[in-house]
Scaffold this motif. Structure first.
Motif, PDB file in Angstrom:
ATOM      1  N   SER A 151       0.806  -1.219   0.000  1.00 32.84           N
ATOM      2  CA  SER A 151       0.000   0.000   0.000  1.00 32.84           C
ATOM      3  C   SER A 151       0.838   1.268   0.000  1.00 32.84           C
ATOM      4  O   SER A 151       0.515   2.235  -0.702  1.00 32.84           O
ATOM      5  CB  SER A 151      -0.936   0.010   1.209  1.00 32.84           C
ATOM      6  N   TYR A 152       1.896   1.284   0.767  1.00 36.36           N
ATOM      7  CA  TYR A 152       2.700   2.510   0.825  1.00 36.36           C
ATOM      8  C   TYR A 152       3.418   2.807  -0.483  1.00 36.36           C
ATOM      9  O   TYR A 152       3.340   3.941  -0.988  1.00 36.36           O
ATOM     10  CB  TYR A 152       3.653   2.474   2.019  1.00 36.36           C
ATOM     11  N   PRO A 153       4.118   1.845  -1.076  1.00 38.23           N
ATOM     12  CA  PRO A 153       4.724   2.148  -2.386  1.00 38.23           C
ATOM     13  C   PRO A 153       3.697   2.562  -3.435  1.00 38.23           C
ATOM     14  O   PRO A 153       3.950   3.481  -4.229  1.00 38.23           O
ATOM     15  CB  PRO A 153       5.405   0.820  -2.766  1.00 38.23           C
ATOM     16  N   ILE A 154       2.539   1.916  -3.432  1.00 36.36           N
ATOM     17  CA  ILE A 154       1.499   2.234  -4.418  1.00 36.36           C
ATOM     18  C   ILE A 154       0.988   3.657  -4.226  1.00 36.36           C
ATOM     19  O   ILE A 154       0.879   4.428  -5.186  1.00 36.36           O
ATOM     20  CB  ILE A 154       0.331   1.224  -4.310  1.00 36.36           C
ATOM     21  N   GLU A 155       0.678   4.027  -2.984  1.00 37.09           N
ATOM     22  CA  GLU A 155       0.126   5.362  -2.720  1.00 37.09           C
ATOM     23  C   GLU A 155       1.173   6.457  -2.886  1.00 37.09           C
ATOM     24  O   GLU A 155       0.878   7.543  -3.401  1.00 37.09           O
ATOM     25  CB  GLU A 155      -0.482   5.409  -1.313  1.00 37.09           C
ATOM     26  N   ILE A 156       2.403   6.197  -2.449  1.00 36.85           N
ATOM     27  CA  ILE A 156       3.458   7.204  -2.609  1.00 36.85           C
ATOM     28  C   ILE A 156       3.732   7.462  -4.083  1.00 36.85           C
ATOM     29  O   ILE A 156       3.961   8.605  -4.498  1.00 36.85           O
ATOM     30  CB  ILE A 156       4.743   6.766  -1.865  1.00 36.85           C
ATOM     31  N   GLU A 157       3.675   6.408  -4.895  1.00 33.36           N
ATOM     32  CA  GLU A 157       3.889   6.544  -6.339  1.00 33.36           C
ATOM     33  C   GLU A 157       2.906   7.527  -6.964  1.00 33.36           C
ATOM     34  O   GLU A 157       3.238   8.274  -7.889  1.00 33.36           O
ATOM     35  CB  GLU A 157       3.744   5.161  -6.998  1.00 33.36           C
ATOM     36  N   LYS A 158       1.674   7.562  -6.433  1.00 33.98           N
ATOM     37  CA  LYS A 158       0.642   8.450  -6.980  1.00 33.98           C
ATOM     38  C   LYS A 158       0.995   9.919  -6.776  1.00 33.98           C
ATOM     39  O   LYS A 158       0.723  10.761  -7.630  1.00 33.98           O
ATOM     40  CB  LYS A 158      -0.711   8.148  -6.330  1.00 33.98           C
ATOM     41  N   PHE A 159       1.586  10.229  -5.623  1.00 34.29           N
ATOM     42  CA  PHE A 159       1.870  11.622  -5.279  1.00 34.29           C
ATOM     43  C   PHE A 159       3.311  12.031  -5.578  1.00 34.29           C
ATOM     44  O   PHE A 159       3.581  13.176  -5.921  1.00 34.29           O
ATOM     45  CB  PHE A 159       1.565  11.869  -3.794  1.00 34.29           C
ATOM     46  N   TYR A 160       4.228  11.093  -5.420  1.00 37.85           N
ATOM     47  CA  TYR A 160       5.652  11.384  -5.600  1.00 37.85           C
ATOM     48  C   TYR A 160       6.306  10.249  -6.388  1.00 37.85           C
ATOM     49  O   TYR A 160       6.994   9.389  -5.819  1.00 37.85           O
ATOM     50  CB  TYR A 160       6.335  11.536  -4.235  1.00 37.85           C
ATOM     51  N   PRO A 161       6.095  10.211  -7.703  1.00 39.58           N
ATOM     52  CA  PRO A 161       6.599   9.092  -8.506  1.00 39.58           C
ATOM     53  C   PRO A 161       8.119   8.949  -8.506  1.00 39.58           C
ATOM     54  O   PRO A 161       8.635   7.873  -8.826  1.00 39.58           O
ATOM     55  CB  PRO A 161       6.071   9.407  -9.908  1.00 39.58           C
ATOM     56  N   SER A 162       8.829   9.995  -8.127  1.00 43.23           N
ATOM     57  CA  SER A 162      10.291   9.911  -8.142  1.00 43.23           C
ATOM     58  C   SER A 162      10.874   9.368  -6.838  1.00 43.23           C
ATOM     59  O   SER A 162      12.075   9.102  -6.750  1.00 43.23           O
ATOM     60  CB  SER A 162      10.892  11.296  -8.415  1.00 43.23           C
ATOM     61  N   ILE A 163      10.044   9.203  -5.813  1.00 42.48           N
ATOM     62  CA  ILE A 163      10.544   8.706  -4.528  1.00 42.48           C
ATOM     63  C   ILE A 163      10.727   7.187  -4.577  1.00 42.48           C
ATOM     64  O   ILE A 163       9.872   6.458  -5.068  1.00 42.48           O
ATOM     65  CB  ILE A 163       9.579   9.090  -3.388  1.00 42.48           C
ATOM     66  N   ASP A 164      11.842   6.721  -4.037  1.00 42.61           N
ATOM     67  CA  ASP A 164      12.096   5.290  -3.872  1.00 42.61           C
ATOM     68  C   ASP A 164      11.705   4.898  -2.455  1.00 42.61           C
ATOM     69  O   ASP A 164      12.098   5.559  -1.480  1.00 42.61           O
ATOM     70  CB  ASP A 164      13.574   4.973  -4.105  1.00 42.61           C
ATOM     71  N   VAL A 165      10.958   3.822  -2.338  1.00 45.38           N
ATOM     72  CA  VAL A 165      10.435   3.376  -1.049  1.00 45.38           C
ATOM     73  C   VAL A 165      11.097   2.058  -0.653  1.00 45.38           C
ATOM     74  O   VAL A 165      11.142   1.109  -1.444  1.00 45.38           O
ATOM     75  CB  VAL A 165       8.902   3.195  -1.111  1.00 45.38           C
ATOM     76  N   PHE A 166      11.580   2.010   0.576  1.00 46.83           N
ATOM     77  CA  PHE A 166      12.224   0.807   1.108  1.00 46.83           C
ATOM     78  C   PHE A 166      11.455   0.381   2.354  1.00 46.83           C
ATOM     79  O   PHE A 166      11.362   1.143   3.320  1.00 46.83           O
ATOM     80  CB  PHE A 166      13.692   1.084   1.436  1.00 46.83           C
ATOM     81  N   GLN A 167      10.895  -0.824   2.317  1.00 49.43           N
ATOM     82  CA  GLN A 167      10.043  -1.288   3.410  1.00 49.43           C
ATOM     83  C   GLN A 167      10.759  -2.327   4.273  1.00 49.43           C
ATOM     84  O   GLN A 167      11.504  -3.161   3.760  1.00 49.43           O
ATOM     85  CB  GLN A 167       8.768  -1.921   2.853  1.00 49.43           C
ATOM     86  N   GLN A 168      10.474  -2.279   5.564  1.00 52.27           N
ATOM     87  CA  GLN A 168      10.996  -3.281   6.475  1.00 52.27           C
ATOM     88  C   GLN A 168       9.900  -3.731   7.435  1.00 52.27           C
ATOM     89  O   GLN A 168       9.355  -2.913   8.178  1.00 52.27           O
ATOM     90  CB  GLN A 168      12.185  -2.743   7.273  1.00 52.27           C
ATOM     91  N   ALA A 169       9.571  -5.001   7.398  1.00 56.62           N
ATOM     92  CA  ALA A 169       8.604  -5.557   8.348  1.00 56.62           C
ATOM     93  C   ALA A 169       9.277  -5.745   9.702  1.00 56.62           C
ATOM     94  O   ALA A 169      10.428  -6.175   9.786  1.00 56.62           O
ATOM     95  CB  ALA A 169       8.075  -6.888   7.832  1.00 56.62           C
ATOM     96  N   CYS A 170       8.540  -5.423  10.762  1.00 59.47           N
ATOM     97  CA  CYS A 170       9.071  -5.503  12.130  1.00 59.47           C
ATOM     98  C   CYS A 170       8.100  -6.324  12.980  1.00 59.47           C
ATOM     99  O   CYS A 170       7.429  -5.782  13.865  1.00 59.47           O
ATOM    100  CB  CYS A 170       9.248  -4.110  12.712  1.00 59.47           C
TER     101      CYS A 170
END
Length: 275
Positions: A132-151
């Motif tokens: 969800s976060y990469p998908i939604e961030i892509e809509k508003f800021y397509p140039s941002i790279d998202v790195f996720q970490q499950a905790c």
């Protein structure tokens, strides 16, 4: 019209109280009804179908309490259930009511926190797997790279009141090192679970140099204020007596003993049984 039409706030357990705290601080004039589904927490490890089913049950319960607007103060529920509830269920069961989440408000502004365009997301496994976060961030800021970490161990640490003890340091460092290993240029890290603010100080000690830690509560509260301003027809429906009522699907005694840790002061809850 019911005399009491509180804003509903839902979470799988206690974590949403960190969001509720900011909502009440920003918009104290409204009535609020909080529901924690503690009996079935945590949601982070459950399937999409299960989270959707549980979340819908709780949303419907809040609707029956008169809530015209419900905030899913839970990242997992926002990731796995919100879209289906908004698009499929509301038109059928409550077309005049609204359900909002915590992911969209955060992703709308996250670009303001990064200069490198590299953002880290700390979340439950369920939120990470949803994408969800990469998908939604892509809509508003397509140039941002998202790195996720499950905790996955952080919520149990908080729920068992072990989050501020030395033993938690190992697990904080472990997940933070895994996140930093994904990119040396991360300069903004989002706590994408409402439990994580309780570990804020420990997490901050392991942030990448020069990076910011983003906490959702204030962002969500500001977003709700903006939403109500843009939707006066909904704002007029929300009652204003400054009252807060809390409910839990598990032991009220247990809820009350934990609530002050998240909310900052004592709360009294009532046990409910979902139909």
């Amino acid at each position: 019209m019911q005399s009491s039409q509180p804003i509903g706030v839902f979470d799988s357990g206690y974590g949403g109280l960190t969001v509720l705290k900011e909502l009440v601080a920003r918009l104290p004039q409204y009535d609020y009804t909080y529901l924690g589904d503690n009996a079935r927490a945590p949601y982070g490890t459950r399937s999409f179908e299960t989270v959707y089913h549980y979340t819908l049950e709780c949303v419907q319960w809040l609707f029956r309490q008169g809530c015209p607007l419900v905030i899913l103060a839970c990242n997992t529920a926002s990731a796995k259930a919100l879209r289906t509830i908004q698009q499929h269920d509301l038109p059928l069961i409550a077309p005049d009511k609204r359900v909002l989440g915590v992911i969209r408000p955060t992703t709308e502004v996250i670009g303001k926190y990064t200069k490198t365009g590299k953002v880290g997301i700390l979340a439950t496994r369920g939120t990470v797997l949803s994408g969800s976060y990469p998908i939604e961030i892509e809509k508003f800021y397509p140039s941002i790279d998202v790195f996720q970490q499950a905790c996955p161990l952080w919520v149990p640490l908080v729920e068992n009141n072990e989050h501020d003890k030395p033993g938690a340091d190992y697990f904080v460092k472990e997940y933070m090192e895994l996140l930093k290993a994904q990119s040396p240029d991360i300069d903004a890290v989002l706590l994408a679970c409402t439990h994580y603010p309780l570990m804020r100080d420990k997490i901050a000690r392991h942030l990448p140099a020069g990076s910011q830690l983003i906490v959702q509560g204030e962002i969500v509260a500001e977003s709700l204020a903006d939403y109500l301003q843009r939707h006066p027809e909904m704002e007029r429906r929300c009652s204003r007596n400054g009252q807060l009522r809390c409910f839990t699907t598990d032991s009220a005694e247990d809820f009350d003993s934990h609530a002050s840790i998240f909310y900052g002061k004592a709360l009294q809850s009532t046990h409910i049984v979902l139909p």
